[in-house]
Motif scaffolding. Structure first.
Motif, PDB file in Angstrom:
ATOM      1  N   CYS A  48       0.833  -1.206   0.000  1.00 41.72           N
ATOM      2  CA  CYS A  48       0.000   0.000   0.000  1.00 41.72           C
ATOM      3  C   CYS A  48       0.868   1.255   0.000  1.00 41.72           C
ATOM      4  O   CYS A  48       0.591   2.218  -0.728  1.00 41.72           O
ATOM      5  CB  CYS A  48      -0.924   0.008   1.221  1.00 41.72           C
ATOM      6  SG  CYS A  48      -2.241  -1.227   1.150  1.00 41.72           S
ATOM      7  N   ALA A  58      -4.633   2.949  -2.507  1.00 36.83           N
ATOM      8  CA  ALA A  58      -4.371   1.541  -2.191  1.00 36.83           C
ATOM      9  C   ALA A  58      -5.036   1.202  -0.861  1.00 36.83           C
ATOM     10  O   ALA A  58      -4.894   1.939   0.115  1.00 36.83           O
ATOM     11  CB  ALA A  58      -2.885   1.265  -2.120  1.00 36.83           C
ATOM     12  N   THR A  81      -6.534  -1.185  -5.789  1.00 35.12           N
ATOM     13  CA  THR A  81      -5.945   0.103  -6.146  1.00 35.12           C
ATOM     14  C   THR A  81      -6.589   0.664  -7.407  1.00 35.12           C
ATOM     15  O   THR A  81      -7.273  -0.079  -8.134  1.00 35.12           O
ATOM     16  CB  THR A  81      -4.427  -0.063  -6.377  1.00 35.12           C
ATOM     17  OG1 THR A  81      -3.860   1.185  -6.776  1.00 35.12           O
ATOM     18  CG2 THR A  81      -4.143  -1.099  -7.459  1.00 35.12           C
TER      19      THR A  81
END
Length: 450
Positions: A48, A58, A81
């Motif tokens: 992320c 994300a 994402t």
């Protein structure tokens, strides 16, 4: 090139707008969701973080967020994402793109793999989404916003997005409320969603059994009527889902739920027949309990052993029938093994790496009844001895074989040399008579010839 450039421009605009959650989403802060940060995978956090630094959104998504809210350590972590698979692949040096039906990216961190998917969009009149005659999606690579992605998720409990940066959970379909109410609810029209992907019916059963969630009435209602749609699912997908079901740590509950929804017929061909036989059912349930106990204790469980137990009584029946037709013991067993695995493969193909081990476990069973001479010693050195021995104990516990046989092998394995020798049974096989060597005639000599 122009089309790709336009897609990127509009996607970047969409990403900028999506940074602010829509009015319909519920934002649950850390003080309310109380997720234990220690249960979150460092690999997922780094994934992320890497996407954030590259300018993308994300989130940790799906089952991992659900399990975190239940305070269960997630088995796997997935990330969603707004970056395309190509952009994700470019962001992480150690990554690979996979899939045709859904294009995904696997990001590798040491021994851990994080699966990254791009937000899915609606497939209205788009040539990049395809369905077959029954409505099952066979190709789907349409990307969209986080709101669209949430609609595309299967159950409300899985439509949850955790932002590690802000430590917030985004809830688009009251998934948190359903989790707290111990309810599993599908998103959208149940019939249409099951037609799009019939495996969702199996997933509903598995998750309800694993998490102790009750299927919401509308979610449960169409399952029996639509069960035949599973026949259209590729065998490899069906095998993967069944593996998750049986290795969930709640296999016994899952079998009960499968039966209740009439989904067990045809999944493992002939398994429904086994479950209708008193001896076969006892054997299968002992095997499933053994598997559940191992998994819940944090131990590994071999899928080969599990599937060997599930299909054993069909192999046993075919083996006995082959012997009645006059086939010798061992060839009859090997013919039975091949016959049952071939029948199994018509509905749900078990990977070759598993079937090879299954056959080894089955092939050892007659050898356990040979307790004389050097045969028991040879069996102890077999690389699959432990799996074969555990299989034998299940057969004894179910009443298929005398318990004395299992006890004998337990003692023999732990005994010393002298005790083992004393435990060996007399060889009942008829001994072959040795031929006396013929006396060789003396070689002819010139003198004898003379």
């Amino acid at each position: 090139m122009i089309k790709q450039l336009l897609n990127k421009v509009f996607r970047r605009r969409g990403a900028a707008n999506a940074q602010t959650p829509s009015a319909t989403v519920k934002v649950i802060t850390a003080s309310k969701h109380k997720i234990n940060q220690k249960l979150i995978s460092q690999a997922a956090l780094k994934t992320c973080d890497g996407l954030h630094k590259a300018g993308f959104q994300a989130y940790i998504v799906g089952g991992a967020v659900r399990d975190l809210l239940l305070n269960h350590p997630p088995k796997d972590f997935d990330v969603a994402t707004d970056a395309t698979p190509e952009q994700v692949h470019k962001t992480f040096r150690r990554s690979r793109m996979i899939g045709r039906r859904f294009r995904l990216v696997h990001v590798l961190w040491g021994q851990e793999t994080i699966e990254v998917s791009t937000f899915r969009g609606h497939h209205q009149n788009d040539g990049d989404a395809a369905t077959n005659d029954s409505g099952r999606i066979i190709r789907d690579n349409i990307f969209g916003t986080i709101e669209e992605d949430a609609v595309r998720r299967d159950f409300t409990a899985n439509a949850l997005y955790y932002d590690p940066k802000r430590q917030e959970v985004l809830d688009f379909h009251d998934g948190v409320a359903d989790i707290r109410a111990k309810t599993l609810r599908i998103i959208g029209d149940p019939v249409k969603r099951y037609q799009e992907d019939p495996v969702r019916m199996l997933r509903a059963v598995r998750l309800s059994a694993k998490l102790g969630l009750k299927l919401e009435r509308a979610t449960e209602a169409p399952i029996r009527k639509l069960a035949d749609l599973l026949e259209d699912v590729p065998p490899s997908r069906l095998f993967d889902e069944m593996l998750k079901l049986f290795l969930s740590g709640h296999a016994i509950e899952s079998i009960g739920a499968l039966r209740a929804q009439h989904l067990h017929h045809g999944l493992l061909p002939l398994l429904d027949v086994v479950l209708e036989q008193p001896l076969g059912e006892k054997f299968v349930m002992l095997a499933l309990k053994n598997t559940d106990d191992r998994i819940l204790a944090g131990k590994s469980s071999n899928p080969s052993f599990l599937f060997a137990t599930l299909l054993w009584h069909e192999v046993l029946q075919a083996w006995q029938e082959n012997q009645k037709r006059g086939e010798p013991l061992i060839p009859a067993l090997h013919a039975a093994m091949n016959e049952i695995i071939d029948k199994q493969g018509e509905k749900m193909a078990i990977h070759n790496r598993y079937t090879a081990t299954m056959k080894e476990i089955w092939a050892m069973q007659p050898r356990f009844e040979q307790r004389s001479g050097k045969r028991p010693y040879a069996l102890l050195t077999n690389p699959r001895y432990r799996a074969g021995y555990d299989f034998l104990l299940l057969r004894c516990a179910s009443g298929e074989l005398p318990q004395e046989l299992g006890d004998w092998w337990t003692r023999f394995a732990d005994a010393g040399t002298e005790e083992r020798t004393a435990m060996l049974l007399p060889d009942s096989a008829p001994k072959k008579r040795r031929r006396k060597p013929r006396k060789k005639k003396p070689a002819a000599t010139h003198e004898a010839d003379a």
